[in-house]
Design a protein around this motif. Sequence first.
Motif, mmCIF file in Angstrom:
data_model
loop_
_atom_site.group_PDB
_atom_site.id
_atom_site.type_symbol
_atom_site.label_atom_id
_atom_site.label_comp_id
_atom_site.label_asym_id
_atom_site.label_seq_id
_atom_site.Cartn_x
_atom_site.Cartn_y
_atom_site.Cartn_z
ATOM 1 N N LEU A 1 -6.324 -3.008 3.903
ATOM 2 C CA LEU A 1 -7.512 -2.165 3.817
ATOM 3 C C LEU A 1 -8.421 -2.628 2.694
ATOM 4 O O LEU A 1 -7.963 -2.973 1.610
ATOM 5 C CB LEU A 1 -7.108 -0.715 3.550
ATOM 6 N N GLY B 1 -12.193 1.222 2.851
ATOM 7 C CA GLY B 1 -11.410 1.725 3.963
ATOM 8 C C GLY B 1 -10.596 2.957 3.656
ATOM 9 O O GLY B 1 -10.105 3.599 4.584
ATOM 10 N N LEU B 2 -10.436 3.264 2.354
ATOM 11 C CA LEU B 2 -9.629 4.432 2.044
ATOM 12 C C LEU B 2 -10.484 5.685 1.892
ATOM 13 O O LEU B 2 -9.957 6.687 1.478
ATOM 14 C CB LEU B 2 -8.802 4.183 0.772
ATOM 15 N N VAL C 1 -2.069 6.170 3.807
ATOM 16 C CA VAL C 1 -2.997 6.863 4.704
ATOM 17 C C VAL C 1 -2.410 8.188 5.173
ATOM 18 O O VAL C 1 -3.088 9.222 5.172
ATOM 19 C CB VAL C 1 -3.354 5.956 5.903
ATOM 20 N N ASP D 1 -15.155 7.693 8.049
ATOM 21 C CA ASP D 1 -14.458 6.535 7.502
ATOM 22 C C ASP D 1 -12.964 6.571 7.804
ATOM 23 O O ASP D 1 -12.352 5.528 8.054
ATOM 24 C CB ASP D 1 -14.682 6.457 5.990
ATOM 25 N N VAL E 1 -10.560 3.668 9.518
ATOM 26 C CA VAL E 1 -9.330 3.161 8.903
ATOM 27 C C VAL E 1 -8.177 3.224 9.897
ATOM 28 O O VAL E 1 -7.395 2.269 10.034
ATOM 29 C CB VAL E 1 -8.993 3.966 7.627
ATOM 30 N N GLU F 1 -8.521 0.443 12.364
ATOM 31 C CA GLU F 1 -8.145 -0.844 11.783
ATOM 32 C C GLU F 1 -6.627 -0.991 11.719
ATOM 33 O O GLU F 1 -6.076 -2.049 12.037
ATOM 34 C CB GLU F 1 -8.742 -0.985 10.379
#
Length: 238
Positions: free
Chosen positions: A9, A13-14, A46, A68, A72, A75
């Motif tokens: 990430l 991404g977090l 996550v 967002d 994530v 991904e």
Amino acid sequence: ASVLALGVLTSAGLAQVTANSSAFERFEASRPDSNQVIEYRVIDSVLASLVIGNGNTSEVRYDAIKGDGERVLTELASGFATIDPTELNADEQLAYWLNLRALLVLRSAAQAFPSAKAEKLLEPGSAFYTTKAVKISGADLSIGDIDTIILKRSAANPNVIYGLALPVREAPAFPTKAYRGATVNAALDAAARAFINRSGSVKADANAAKVPQFLISHRDRLGGDDPAVLAHIRGLAA
């Protein structure tokens, strides 16, 4: 053991439908001698940020997934596509499918939240179960397809059903950390006991028991009839 890295990430991404199981026979192959281990620390992070554990239940932060968070999850799910699960041993495979499913369920539930009621969302044949969500080893898979692949493992351990978390209280709690191959069966056994012993989950008196619909929907994995389901509950009840 070799480690298969699962997604990296960036800092930004977090910020139950039964599929045709013959279509997924390829995923029944495994490598019993495989020592490959998937590194799930990023998924731990996550899950910890999106799922709040509360004893034997959990709460999903759908508001945090919107935007967002959804990207994530997409991904991370794509990262699973870089790994051929048939090259893993059976326990690593089970952890792989359970973790991939958890990410897809979180994403799909968040996409529908709050406009779709859970009862509508989870109806047999709903888009929640049937929409193709990820491509693994050339096969486009939905959540329902992955459930079929996972439930194949229930012959060896019926408690596999407790890894099929759903966005309703009447289902087992979402994991707050990723499953690991080395401990996946112990984690599923713990999830089974947590669900059966959850306050209000099973109500019993001397003559009868009221059990969650989740167990009835999976009764074929627990012996197929009422006595078998009750024996399963007794084996887990505190």
